[in-house]
Every structure is written in structure tokens, then in C-alpha cells.
Enzyme design. Structure first.
Site, mmCIF file in Angstrom:
data_model
loop_
_atom_site.group_PDB
_atom_site.id
_atom_site.type_symbol
_atom_site.label_atom_id
_atom_site.label_comp_id
_atom_site.label_asym_id
_atom_site.label_seq_id
_atom_site.Cartn_x
_atom_site.Cartn_y
_atom_site.Cartn_z
ATOM 1 N N GLY C 228 3.183 -48.098 102.341
ATOM 2 C CA GLY C 228 3.090 -46.657 102.472
ATOM 3 C C GLY C 228 4.423 -46.058 102.862
ATOM 4 O O GLY C 228 5.480 -46.577 102.478
ATOM 5 N N SER C 229 4.346 -44.992 103.646
ATOM 6 C CA SER C 229 5.568 -44.254 103.963
ATOM 7 C C SER C 229 6.389 -44.979 105.027
ATOM 8 O O SER C 229 5.871 -45.788 105.807
ATOM 9 C CB SER C 229 5.200 -42.869 104.494
ATOM 10 O OG SER C 229 4.605 -43.009 105.776
ATOM 11 N N GLY C 233 5.257 -46.924 108.366
ATOM 12 C CA GLY C 233 5.703 -48.305 108.489
ATOM 13 C C GLY C 233 6.502 -48.544 109.758
ATOM 14 O O GLY C 233 6.425 -49.614 110.372
ATOM 15 N N GLU C 250 5.926 -52.728 103.025
ATOM 16 C CA GLU C 250 6.337 -52.264 101.698
ATOM 17 C C GLU C 250 6.388 -50.748 101.775
ATOM 18 O O GLU C 250 5.405 -50.073 101.503
ATOM 19 C CB GLU C 250 5.329 -52.731 100.638
ATOM 20 C CG GLU C 250 5.113 -54.232 100.575
ATOM 21 C CD GLU C 250 6.219 -54.969 99.842
ATOM 22 O OE1 GLU C 250 7.078 -54.300 99.214
ATOM 23 O OE2 GLU C 250 6.233 -56.216 99.912
ATOM 24 N N CYS C 284 6.156 -46.438 94.327
ATOM 25 C CA CYS C 284 7.215 -46.794 95.277
ATOM 26 C C CYS C 284 8.469 -47.195 94.502
ATOM 27 O O CYS C 284 9.578 -47.091 95.015
ATOM 28 C CB CYS C 284 6.773 -47.888 96.234
ATOM 29 S SG CYS C 284 5.993 -49.279 95.421
#
Lengths: 498, 498, 498, 498
Positions: C228-229, C233, C250, C284
Site C-alpha cells: 500500500g502507501s 507502510g 511493498e 504500484c
């Protein structure tokens, strides 16, 4: 199920002429199978070469998809093929199923490999250089297999070879042409679902020694995987080496079990039974030598003899039967000769007689033999493909390991002991000299995740798991200079006034 | 430095009888070296077997310590040994030093390996079971080497073999017995510092074909590493295969360079010089075939001829010299025969004449030859161990790769191109079929970190880096059952009423 | 097909209360999904712990069988699940299918892994000792995923985690609860066929930030995989690190393409389109920065603008459409804010307006934006999850690489060039600092065989291929002394008169 | 040898102000060492960044050459440095030598690695594509070490980091600044011989918590390797994770030995002594918990107490002494507090008193303590850095393993048993949860060939052997498209009319 019913499941019919497939179960003819003439070899090789040309550039994960489909088709055909194995090779149905399961397992494993086939990137000593090692398809792979694992051996080789980019040509044993033909049918089903595979990725050569020799000598096969006798393998090894091909040899075994004082005798007993008597003593990993510590021999041997006496012998297709027939009359004669030699060399034989001759006059059922030997004599050091278990005694582990190693073959070995000092010593550089060394497991029945094969007269080949796949590929060491300079390795100076 | 001074640095003296070591520099006799009789082979093998018995149980990192000390001793002796290599093999001193540096590098590398020798632990399919693969010492390793790398080849094998637990027996070329003797002296220095190594970890057999054949045939060597001609290697391959030994073959090369339109021609030119002319064209990785794109041939060839003309030829011990002599009169004759054939097959020869005959009447200096060929004829497909560079042209990359691959040998290859589509294609499964494939580097001068060796008539062996060490060991697949049950692989059911 | 029809294929019905799943396609409510309360977390963790207790001792190849069955079920449900992904996440159906295909691929890969999970056997420095490294299951794995890959991310983690012996708890994005629920249905089908799996191998937590935080903080998850963002993270990273858990992060990407003078512009153009516009710029790995050599900008940019203008925008469920909607109003606002900033920082914007508002008043379709920037300003260094492509120019490769690296994120990168010196330099230690670096491929669309993930603010995690599986296991270094002596490492002497 | 003599061997002199180095041997001041101010951190980081810029592009084998020279210099300085370690850290000279030997070993190992640093080449699913994974230098590495291994920890990190291309900044313990300074001197000797290394490859920061925190928080260190207390490590872990750096944590251990009924008690006794008493109980791998089977406790414990009573305690510089002092008064107080708690929790304490206070009034020598506990209470689950051995009993192996695992730390563990079923179970997924698990070896004294580190509160880091080097590098997954097509992974179709 009728014999003919099983054949029809694969669309197999008798060819009228050619190799005669007989069932060891009752000696009856199952079918005749068209034979490949030596003169056809060059066409077969050319087919394989063409298939290679296309297949090597198909991405490996896509090649893996074909093998995945093969695995699915094998799952669908498991019972039929297991039964046909039982019928044509004479092993019990449970073992037939186990053999097909091994085919399925290796397909699953090879599918995973198809996204790996890992080479290395390597640190280069030169600035502006990158170094890597890549594994590329090697070319057509010839597979020669024996009657006792009439289908699994092909699949071990074919699943890896196909994923590695190599077409396969298979010469099965003359004794088991039908199971081979059935595999080709199953393979064709997978190819049909796959869609755009090149023709002739898998070809079968049905025939005997002559056509086999023509294949082995042909430079069109950079890879030859041969499973069978040491005699055959020695010839293959020499011929292939002389033409700079690569052999993967899976030859004779003379597998031993050491039973130590601390062994769990119940487990040892069960393991001995399965590995000495299973497949009627006709596995390459069959237990042939029992090296028992003197202190436990008297506990073990009577129980073993009792267990041997209780083994149900009969048609391998019938449930409850643990031991089927020898493959043919020659096998029976070889067994009798070995027992005669053993007696002459001081052995005491229990069992080993023909049985069920009334019911199956054209088949060769025997009782399994236990032979107590005073020493590891010549006959003991020889592999006889029959259910003969030689029993030796030992006093020290060093002595037991020395006995274990003092045969020409080096396939499988095991120790039953609960003492970690013994078990680890057995697995050490000074322990068993075999390719397979088990602890508290019999010598038979390897998992496909490990590399399978052995040393010395076993031939040194490895198939199945670990990095066995590398045998089907060629290694390329590449260095790319992306600088504008041209440094030499090892710091050599070599300058011209160009 | 006087010749005799170099010998004295290693305590070497002339034996009075035996092999005569001559210098290619001037044809003078350097010394005579005692020869090993074939009758001594069995003692040598027995020595090696005893050494193995002890060495295999010495922990590998401790074995690595011996190789580390060998590396230190080689560092200390680098200039002396480099000079002796130059003197006895005829290569220029810079290349002699480079060869010793390779010995040092492989020792460093092997020391690191001595704490690795990694096998695998593997997920088992059975509960209460653990599976692992371990690499164990394989036994004495026979090393056969050629005159052109008189010391490095031994060290590539010995450093790995010793770390892997294998004693080494070395039969060097009959043409370079002194450098071999010097290596043994250096090795003994390391052994002395090490302290408690078993005797005979390294033994040298000085002699010719007869003793070589006796060694190769002996079952006491499970590993035979042979570097030299394809003819010799084919014989070794056959004999060793027949007795189920393992060969590591490093045989002939017929190495090509593709020069693409986008190539950096300055770099290509320098690379051609070093790899075609260096060691007087007597490396296994010498550049022998130049496959130039039609569009750049006219730019490259004149410059190449000019560069060839400017190469300073002379005694390899003198500084400034880039090209020394051929090894002997036979090499000179073979070169002339090849040039004659080339002419007969349509080639245009520049250079290739004997030179400096006045100054060195008993030595064979030649000017390097460029031979423009109309096609890849028979002589081009043959490896002649001399500075002959055949020049061919091409139009498409496919054609160039086909030419590159259309020879029986498969050692080294390279492309000069700055186009990544070309370079990666050259490195792909459909590209070069050689063991070594370089981009913007000549075919010579591999780093020790990669695996060295080639396919087809090159013999398939790999030495030096990557996992080449596995060739010196035997693989053991072990499964330990630590449960109290005895499940069979593949889910087979086999139950007795024991 | 009706929306409700797709749900019914998975037996999903609206729960009446809880999370509301809306389709970005038209903004309509698809269903409500029951939410997990933070108070339920401890039960979920306890369930996972119990599942772990059993699952860790199931042999890995058997665990692989469950994943194989999951792969089969995914194959069977591919079209349904692909459509549901399209419906709930708004990506075009082709990409929905591609996402499911990735799930299938990772299952196949994990099945192969299940017989590997290789540790090492290692040469020990002590006599009578054996050393090995084994990878064991680590414990329950928490997976947090984002809306844009609503199903694949779970499968990448789950397929590996399950094979590695770890149960999985999945908190999908609040925006995509239905696809998650469908995956659980598919998983349950596989479990049913498998037979004897422990309960709760896979659990789903539907909910928002609060329950997510409770999960992340819980020591019952030694492994937390969060996609995610960067903002999210960073928090996960800190919380998990403080409790000595392991994160697989990630997070954001700010992926660039360098277009060199030698680039194949046709290919570059197509690659830009797919990677900048695909998934409406919400991957992403979406291409966000185009770094074009000054000499080709004027050729490329007009063609690119023309291509942008021709992109068919519309409902992702309709065939022929290449670009669907943004996920919601917030995404649209963030995009507009970024475009405003870009203008303020000197950028020239083409495109980026809302479209199809008439047809889809409650959904957010936009035209993709190209923004020519005078420099890599603040807005360019920030990841905006929308189809905005910033265009920068460069003169030297050094400059281009420096621009590429001068952002906080480090996920994916690529170069379009046919010059091997440039491409290899881009891949070198002095090249791209991203986890993924492609040549003549856009930044999107990694294969599952490689490790996926990136550096810097991308979080450093790796999933999917190579040895990413190790993140789901714990490493055990074991040394077994099977001798009767007790030597110390490093040769230490420490003797008592015990 | 005088204290000052040892310092002079490294050219170390007292700085007049700064950190005071005291010897635990007698509490005397050895020297003062200039302290690094937090304000200097930015310069140090900038230095490291510049060094990285150059060093990352130096070929790894060349980087290895620097480490090889470091190894040579360490060999030359072994006795001096070993003595200084003994003097400043208080461990006996034999252990000081052992620690330096570990430094030498890791250098040898790293030299080998410098030609490996293997990534992978990977089979790509797309035609005309090649995929590979390469490991690149990650950036400057911060090393924080503790007093108890004042030099080895630096070398484990530095040898690998340097070979991997990362400069090192070292903040040693405030208690051992002199050994750190000596290492820098030795390193500088290697650099001088190396020739052209960039400046500041290794820098030392002498100081306390404040400067340490400034370093840890700095984004200039993508890698932070921290050895010490769990309290310190937790803070490092959080801070580094929040900035997306990578931590390698080597924190507390609470290491146990299980003594099974079948254990060789002589060996167990010796192993307990070395690992519980060595380094005065101040190793991270010190044996702290003895879990004895009820049936052997009465045989073992009296012998253990007798052995404890016979341990010679005294100045670690004197030969014959096995146990030196605690590091300082705080350590002594913590030990006494722990013993008090143990008593309060039901323990029976033998030993643990201060001794030699007359001779060394400013130093803290103690007798080692054995504490028989009725259960694994709170104090037992806590790591106290002192020679306290808690003794627990067990009845079944399951119980023993549960006790072993029921502490927050997860570093090292061992079992003494000769029963392979027990030993393999201890090493299985259901066995020890520690990073290190030994059989018939104490928990201390790992070889450098294996990965060193542990789970749970030990922090999860791994150093030294196996693939620990990967922690010092960044992974790049690269795919090169060398075709003229642009296929997408997962077979996605995305076509434009560009």
C-alpha cells in the site's frame, strides 16, 4: 478388468507383428507391438533435431505448462496406468500406483523448475564487466529404461528434459512395450491440450539391442540416460564418452542395511520386508544385504523368517498380495544359479523355491530367500535381480561400514540405529559410499525431491530432484564488457601500438 | 638471470637421465628430469589411497588452510615461477606472471569454498523425516595437463581437489617437467608450514604416453581431469567411462569472434591481437576464427594486418616482446601444413613464415598468419595449435552464429557488438553453443570465478569457479526418519502382519 | 452478466451491514460485507496459532498439494474472478484475467518450491561434526493488501506462506472486500478437496484502519506483509520492528523510463502506453516519469500525445476499452491537486480532465495526462496514484540515471536503448537504484519467477520468485557433534579437570 | 608485558580527554580516547557516502583483496590484539586469541565470497527475454558493537560489508574504545598495502548513547548492524524501520541446554563449563539455562558443582585461569539483583559471590553461580549478563522443548542426547525455536561458516556465513527484452493503434 480392457483404455491394439508383450502374471501374450527398425533411427534423430530447434526457444515456463498438462493427464489415467504396469511388469497394483504417483510428483516438481533453471550472476574482477552463467537446452535426450520401472524412469527424464528444452526419444525395455505405448498416448493428450508444441517432442523406439546400440552411438543425442544392468551401462558409458556425449547412468545396486544394536527392530523388520521382497526383489534399490550386529541377530532373524513365511504371494493384480512374480524364466534361472553359488560359498538358504506353478505354469512365482552367509563372498558382491537377502553379521560399526562399501555397486544403503553418533558417522565422508544413504528407512522408495542415483558401478548418474536437471542442459559462462576499456583477467599487460 | 639460476630457486637440479626439458626460447636443454616408470603407478596409487583415507576426514576448512598456505607460497614465488613458465613453455613473461596469478586466485577462491561445499537440506514429503544432500570427498584425482598452461591447470584442479578432500596425482606434459617440479617444491613448502598433512597429498608422475595410459586406466582414480588434445581426450574419456570413473575434459577449442557492424573496432582490434597472437596462438582459448560483418571487413582487416606486422616477436623473456616461439619443430610443421591446406582450400595467407631463425636456429619463431577464407572449409574446422587466424565474412547475425557453431569444438566464443539485441541473442539458447561466450571481450582470459570449459569435442568438463568443485566430490542424498512410523514415499501401502 | 450474477458465482450475498463495496465502474453499491471488529482479533490470532501448530508439522510437499488444488480452483474460476476484479477494482477485464493468471502462476511455482525450501549443508571446521542450515515455518503471516491488486497480492503471499508452513490472515482493502471474499470461497474449495487441513489456514479480516492497526501490533504475527502507501507502510514498519516482527513491505513506486537515442521508439511508445495508462495509472509499477533524451523527444512526444488521444476510455467490463475509471472521488481530487502543483512548478499539462461524467455521474473517468516538466520538482518526486506522466529530458546517461534515482521511492525502472553499454550500465551498481530494472520493457508487469519489490520508501520487501520464500520462514543453523570429543571453534583451548 | 606496551604496539596513546578506557582486570585506567561529537556525524556520513560512490564500482574481487590483506594484518597482529582484548574486555587470553581467529576466518571467507556474491539467472516466460537477479552494494553500513566481543563483531560486519561494496562506520562500546582503535590501525595497514582504496572506507565513532542515536537515525546508513541489549536493539529497530533502513540485530540470548537421559555426561559437563563460565558468563551465547532430565540430574549436578568449584578464577592475562572478571560494578550489581530475585522465586543458589576483592579491589571477580529453580520463573526468562546458570528438570522431550522455547529470546540452544530421534526432533520445525540449535555442543562458539543470529527478541539478524552477506546488498531483478516484440507477462493483451 480384462487385460484387453486396460489396453483399450489407451487405444492400444495388437500390431500383428513385432515385439511380443507378455505378462509376468501368467505368461500370457498381451499384444504384439510394432518394432522400430535400426534404419529408422536417422529419421527419428532428425525429427528430434527439428523439435529441438523449435523447443529450445520456447520460454521454459511455457515448456513447463506442457509438463503440467502431462501431470494432469497422468492424474486422470493413474489407475489405468497403474494397472497396466502391474500387468506388464508384474509388480503389485499398489506399487503400480506408486510408480504413477512418482510420475505425477516429478511433473509437479518440473513445473516449478520451469521458472527457475537458475544459473548465477557472478562478481567480475574487471570494472565495467558483468559475468553470468546461464543454462541452455542441450539437445535431444535418449532415454533407455528397464522393465522394472517401466514408466517412472521415462517420466523422471522426460519431465526434466522437456522443461529444460530437450526433446526425448525413449527406448523402453523390450519386456514392457505396452506401458511405454500408453505413456505416449498420455503424452499426446497433454500435447493436444497444449496446442502449439513442435511435433516429435517425445518419440518411442520399440525394439531390442540392435536398435538400442544404433541410438546410443548416434551423435544426435548429446544426452543419454540409461537405466539397467551394469553390463549394458558400461557399454553405453564407453560409446557415449567416446563421442563426447553425456551419460546419466542408473545401473546396478547391491543395497545393504546395517542393523545396529540400538535399532528399533519392529521398524527394521517392516523396512526389510518392503525393500527385500517388494517388486519381487527386482528393484534397483532392492535390499540385498542385511548386515546385522551380532547382538541382535538372534532377535531379528527368526522374526524375519516368520514374516517371510507370511508374505502373501500371488497375482499382483489381486488385493492383499504383497509379492508377485519374477519377470520371466531367465530371472528365475539366474536366481537359482545365485542360490546354488551361495550354498557353494557356505550359505544357508531359507526359501527361494518356485511356487504357484500349478496355477501359473507359464509364470515364475518364488518364495523370497534368506541366505545366511559366513562372509561377503563373490555371489554376495554380485547383483542378482531376485528376492534374495544375504545376511551377514558384524561387531563394530567400522566393520559394518567396510562391509557395506566392499561391493562394486554404490546405489543405496541404510542403517537402522537410534544412536546419532552411529547415524551421522554412517552419513559422513567416512561412512556409506553410496549415492543414497538412509537412516531408519529401507534402501528403497526415494522421494523425487532428492537426487537419485549412485556411485561406482551404479554409474554416477543423478535424476529427479536437487540440481539433477543440470544434466539436461549446457552451461554457458558469459562475460559482458560494457566499458570502453579492455582490461585482461589476472591483470595481464599486453599492449600494442595498433 | 641465467637459466640455471631459475632452477636453483626451486632447488631443481638435472637428474642425469630421464625426460629432457628443452626451452622453446632457444631449443637448449634446460635439464633432465627423472621419469616415472609405469611399474611405479601402483605404488603411487596406493600412496594416494592412503592419503585419501586420512585427508577425507580432515575438516574442509582445515584443508582450506593448506590451500591458503599454498597461495601464500605462490605469491612469494610468483616472479620465479612466472619466469620458469616463460622459459620452459615459451610464453612471454607477462603471461607467465598472469598464469601464476591465476594459481593464486584459485587458491583464494578455494579457501572460501572450504567453508561452503554446500549441499542442500530438502523438504521431505514424509512426516518425521529430514532430507539432505551432502557432498563428500570422491577419492584421488588424476590431473593430466598440457605444455601451454604448464602450471595453472594443475592449480585449478589441485586447489579445488584438495579442499574437496581429494589427493592429487599430476602427470604434466613431457614438454614441461621443470615447472611441474617447481610446483611440487612450492607445494611442499606449504605442507611444511601446515604441519600435519598426510604424506603424498600431491604426487607428480613425470613421463610420456605409456605411464599416462597406465594412470588413466587405473580404478584408483575416480576422478580424471585431462587437458590437452581432442585425440588424447577421446581416449581418456572412453577408458575412464568404461570403468565408471568421472572425467573432467578440457580439450580442443576453435574459438571465434563475430565482429558486428556496431562493434567498437578499436577494442575489437586489440582483443583480436591478444587472443590470436598471445602465447603464439597456443592457448586452448586462442582466437582462430574471425567472422566479420561484410560492412566492416574493409575497415578492420587492413588495420589488423598492420597491427600484425607491428607485433614484436622474440625471446619471451625480453621485455617489450609480445609473441614468443612455437613450442617445437612439430608445432611449426603442423602450422605449415595447415597453411598449405588453407591455400588449397581457397585461402589467402598473410604471414605465417618462420622468423629469427638466425638468432635461434633451434627454436621456431613465426610471424602470425591471417588467412582470408572463402568459406568455412575443413582446415578451418580443425584446431591447429599455432597463430593462424582464419577470416570469414557474414551478412546476417543468424549466419554468423551458424558459422560460429558449425565446428566440432565448443570452448570459447565472442561477439563484438554494441547492440544489445545482438549480444543477448548471441548469449541465448539459440546463440553460441560454446561453454564460454563473451561480449566485447576476446575468447581468451577467463576469470577464475566462472566455470571454465566447453561443449562438444572440447569435452564438456568445467573447472575453476561456479560449482565446478562438485566434480571433485560425490553426492550423498540422505533421508533420516526420526519418527516411530515407517511411511513409504509416493504414499505406497505395503503392510505385513509381522 | 449482471453484477449480482458474478457475486452468486461465489455464493456471496450482501450482509446487510458492514463495509460497503462500491464499483468504480459506475459508483453503484455492489454489496455490504460484514466487518470484523477489533475485539475479534484475539480470536483470529488464536485460530491462526492453532492452525500453525498443526500445519508446521505437515510435510511441505503435502502443504504444496493444497496450493496445487488452489491453483486448480483458480483456473476453474479464472473468468469469474477476473470479472469480479474488474467490477470491484475498476481495471479492464483483460487485466483482471492477468491478475488471476498471476495467482495461478504463483501457485504452480509454490508447488515446485514445496519440495525444495532448500537450506544448506555446510563444511564444518571440526572433525566429527556436521553443519546444516534448515528453514522452518515462521508462524502466522498477516497480509495487508491494497485495492489495485485486490487478489494477486494475497495469492503471492498466501501461496508461499502456506507452502512454507504459515497460516495466513488477510486484511484486504476496505475498497475491495468482495474479491477477497471470493478468494476465500475459492480457497475453501481447495481445502475441501485436500481433506485434512487444519481449520483456519486462511482467515479474512474485513475492515478499516482500526482493526488493521490491532492486527499489525499483535505479536501473534511474526510476519507482516503489507502492500500500500508509504505512509501506511512506515507505520507498519515501525510497529512491527519494535516488536521484533518481520515486515515485507511493498509500498510506493515512482517509476521511470529512460528513452535513449538508440531506443526502438515504436516499442517504447507501446510500453509507455501500457505502463502509464493501464489500470488508470493506479499500479504500484505504473510509469510516472519519462526521462527522454533531448535528441528523440521531438519524435516521441507528438506520437505519444496522439496515442494518448486515441486511448479508448470507458467501462472496464466492455471489450475494446483500455482504460477504466479512477477508484473513487478522492483519487480524482488527488490527481487534480497534483496537476495543479505541476502547473505551479512550471509544468505543461496535456489531458487529465474528467470524462464520461454524463454516463457515469458517480464514477471518475479521466483522460490520461502528460505533463512536460522543466525539472524534477517536488510534485514529480511524489507518487500520485493516477494516470499522470511527467516528461523530463536529459543529455547524458549519467544525468538520466541521476534523475531516475533522485526520488524517495525505489520500486521499478527501465531503459529503452539498444546500446549494450548503456543497458548494462543501467543494470550495474552505478545504475538504477530500484528493485526492478528492465531493458526494453516498461516498469509494469513483472513475471512471478523473479523477486518483486523495491528499495528506499518502497520498503525493501520482496515477494514472489527467487528466494522470496525465505521471508516466510525462520532459519536454523545446526551443528551436530557425532564424535566423542568436544573441540571448540576457532581452536580455542578451555580445559577443566572435571 | 606492560599495559602500555600493548598500546604502543598499535601506536595508541592517551588523548588526554574523552572516553576513559578501564581494564576490568584491575579497574585501572588504560587510556583516554578522544570522543566523537554528535556534530561530527554529518561529516562522517558524508565521508562514507563519498567512499561508497567510489567503492561500489571497484570490482568485488578487488575489494576482496583489501579484505585478504586485512586478514594478513590480523594474522600478524593476532597475539597483540588478543592480549589487548583480554586486557580491555576482561576475557581470558585464550578467548582473546579465539576472537581474533574469528576475525581472520571471516576475512578468508569473505575473500572467497568476493568472487561469488551470486545472484541468479532465471528462466523468463517471454520469448526473446532474459531475466537475472544481481546483488549490488547497498551503501554505508553502521556497526554498533558491545564490549563482550569488542573486535570480532566489527570484523564479521566489516569483512562482508567491504567485499559487498559498503563502507563501514563503527561505533564500538564505550567500554572498549582501545581495541576498536587498534582495529582501525590494523585496517589502515591493510589499506596502505592495498594502494588505491578510497578514503574513509572504515571510520570509527568513539562515544556514547547520544552520538549513537544520531548515527542510527541518519538516513545515510541504509544498513545498521547492532549488537547488544534487547533494550538498545528495540530502539534501533524502530528508528531504522521508520526510515526504511535495514537492521541486522544481534541482541539478547537466553540460551539453554537440554540434557537427555542418553547424554554423554562427560561431554555435557565440559560443554556446560565452557559455555556457562567462559567470558565470565558475558557472551550473548552464554549458557544460562540447564534443562536436565529428571533421571540424570542427580548424576550431573554434583559433578557440575564440583567442576564449578575447581574453576580457576583470576586475571585473564594469566595462563591457567579459565574465568576472568565481570566487566564492571554495574554488571556485578545486576548479577546480585538477579540472584536475589532467583532466591525470592524459589531458587537455591550455589556460588555467585564476589572473590579476589583483596587483590583487585577495583575489579569484580565472582564465583560462578548455579541456581536450582523450581520452575521457569520471571528471572529465568530474563537475560542477566553474568555467570548464572539456572537448572530446571523435565520428564518428556516435549516438555523440555516447551521450556526451551518459553522465553522471549531466541538465539542459541542445544541438546545433549545420543538418540537420533530426540536430536532430529530438536532440530525440526517443532523443535528449538532458536537461530542456532546444536547437538552435543554447547550453545557458544559458532563457526563462521554458518549464519549467526537468532529469533524473537534476539532480533532476527544473521551475520557471518551462509547467505548473510545479502543483508549488505540490494537486490535487483532485471529483465532484458532483446526481441523486437513487446509481450506482456501473464499473457495480458493490451493493444493500441499507436
Amino acid at each position: 478388468m480384462q487385460h484387453s480392457d486396460i489396453l483399450s483404455r489407451f487405444g492400444l491394439t495388437s500390431s500383428g507383428a513385432g515385439l511380443t508383450a507378455r505378462s509376468p502374471v501368467d505368461g500370457a501374450t498381451l499384444a504384439t507391438v510394432a518394432e522400430t527398425a535400426p534404419s529408422q533411427v536417422s529419421d527419428i534423430v532428425a525429427n528430434a533435431a527439428r523439435a529441438f530447434e523449435a523447443w529450445r526457444s520456447v520460454p521454459a515456463p511455457r515448456r513447463g505448462e506442457l509438463v503440467r498438462l502431462l501431470g494432469e493427464e497422468l492424474r486422470a489415467a493413474k489407475e489405468d496406468l497403474g494397472r497396466l504396469v502391474s500387468l506388464e511388469a508384474g509388480k503389485i497394483y499398489q506399487e503400480g500406483l506408486g510408480e504413477v504417483q512418482e510420475m505425477i510428483d516429478i511433473c509437479d516438481f518440473a513445473v516449478g523448475l520451469s521458472r527457475q533453471l537458475y544459473g548465477l550472476t557472478i562478481a567480475s574482477e574487471r570494472p565495467g564487466h558483468s559475468m553470468r552463467e546461464t543454462w541452455h537446452p542441450a539437445g535431444p535426450c535418449l532415454v533407455i529404461s528397464a522393465f522394472n520401472f517401466p514408466v517412472a524412469v521415462w517420466s523422471w527424464n522426460a519431465a526434466l528434459a522437456l522443461v529444460c528444452g530437450d526433446p526425448v526419444v525413449w527406448k523402453p525395455s523390450e519386456k514392457t512395450p505396452l506401458t511405454a505405448a500408453a505413456c505416449q498416448v498420455i503424452f499426446d493428450r497433454a500435447v493436444a491440450r497444449f496446442g502449439d508444441a513442435p511435433a516429435n517432442l517425445s518419440q518411442i523406439v520399440q525394439g531390442g539391442r540392435e536398435v538400442g546400440e544404433a541410438l546410443v552411438a548416434h551423435p544426435g543425442f548429446p544426452i543419454v540416460s540409461a537405466t539397467g544392468s551394469t553390463r549394458m551401462g558400461r557399454e553405453v558409458s564407453k560409446v557415449v564418452a567416446e563421442r563426447f556425449g553425456r551419460s546419466i547412468l542408473e545401473l546396478g545396486g547391491n543395497n545393504a542395511m546395517i542393523v545396529a544394536p540400538s535399532a528399533d527392530l519392529d521398524m527394521a523388520l517392516r523396512a526389510i520386508l518392503f525393500s527385500a521382497v517388494g517388486t519381487c526383489g527386482q528393484r534397483c534399490t532392492t535390499l540385498r544385504r542385511l548386515i546385522v550386529h551380532r547382538s541382535v541377530k538372534d532377535q531379528l532373524l527368526p522374526r524375519l523368517k516368520a514374516a517371510y513365511a507370511s508374505v502373501s504371494i500371488g497375482s499382483p493384480l489381486e488385493s492383499g498380495v504383497l509379492m508377485g512374480p519374477l519377470v520371466d524364466a531367465d530371472a528365475f534361472k539366474a536366481m537359482q544359479r545365485a542360490l546354488d553359488s551361495a550354498k557353494a560359498e557356505g550359505g544357508t538358504v531359507t526359501g527361494g523355491e518356485r511356487t504357484l506353478a500349478d496355477r501359473f505354469p507359464n509364470a515364475y512365482y518364488v518364495t523370497p530367500a534368506i541366505v545366511e552367509m559366513p562372509a561377503q563372498t563373490e555371489v554376495v558382491r554380485h547383483e542378482t535381480f531376485a528376492p534374495i537377502l544375504y545376511v551377514l553379521t558384524y561387531d563394530t560399526l567400522d566393520e559394518a561400514i567396510a562391509l557395506q562399501n566392499a561391493v562394486p555397486q554404490g546405489l543405496s544403503s541404510c542403517i537402522f540405529s537410534t544412536d546419532v553418533r552411529e547415524t551421522e558417522r554412517f552419513l559422513s565422508a567416512a561412512g556409506s559410499d553410496c549415492g543414497i544413504a538412509n537412516v531408519n528407512i529401507g534402501p528403497s522408495g526415494a522421494e523425487i525431491g532428492g537426487a537419485f542415483g549412485g556411485e561406482k558401478e551404479t554409474g554416477g548418474g543423478r535424476e529427479s530432484g536437487s540440481d539433477s536437471w543440470k544434466a539436461y542442459m549446457r552451461r554457458q559462462t558469459a562475460t559482458v564488457n560494457y566499458s570502453s576499456a579492455l582490461p585482461l583477467a589476472q591483470g595481464i599487460k599486453f599492449e600494442i601500438m595498433g
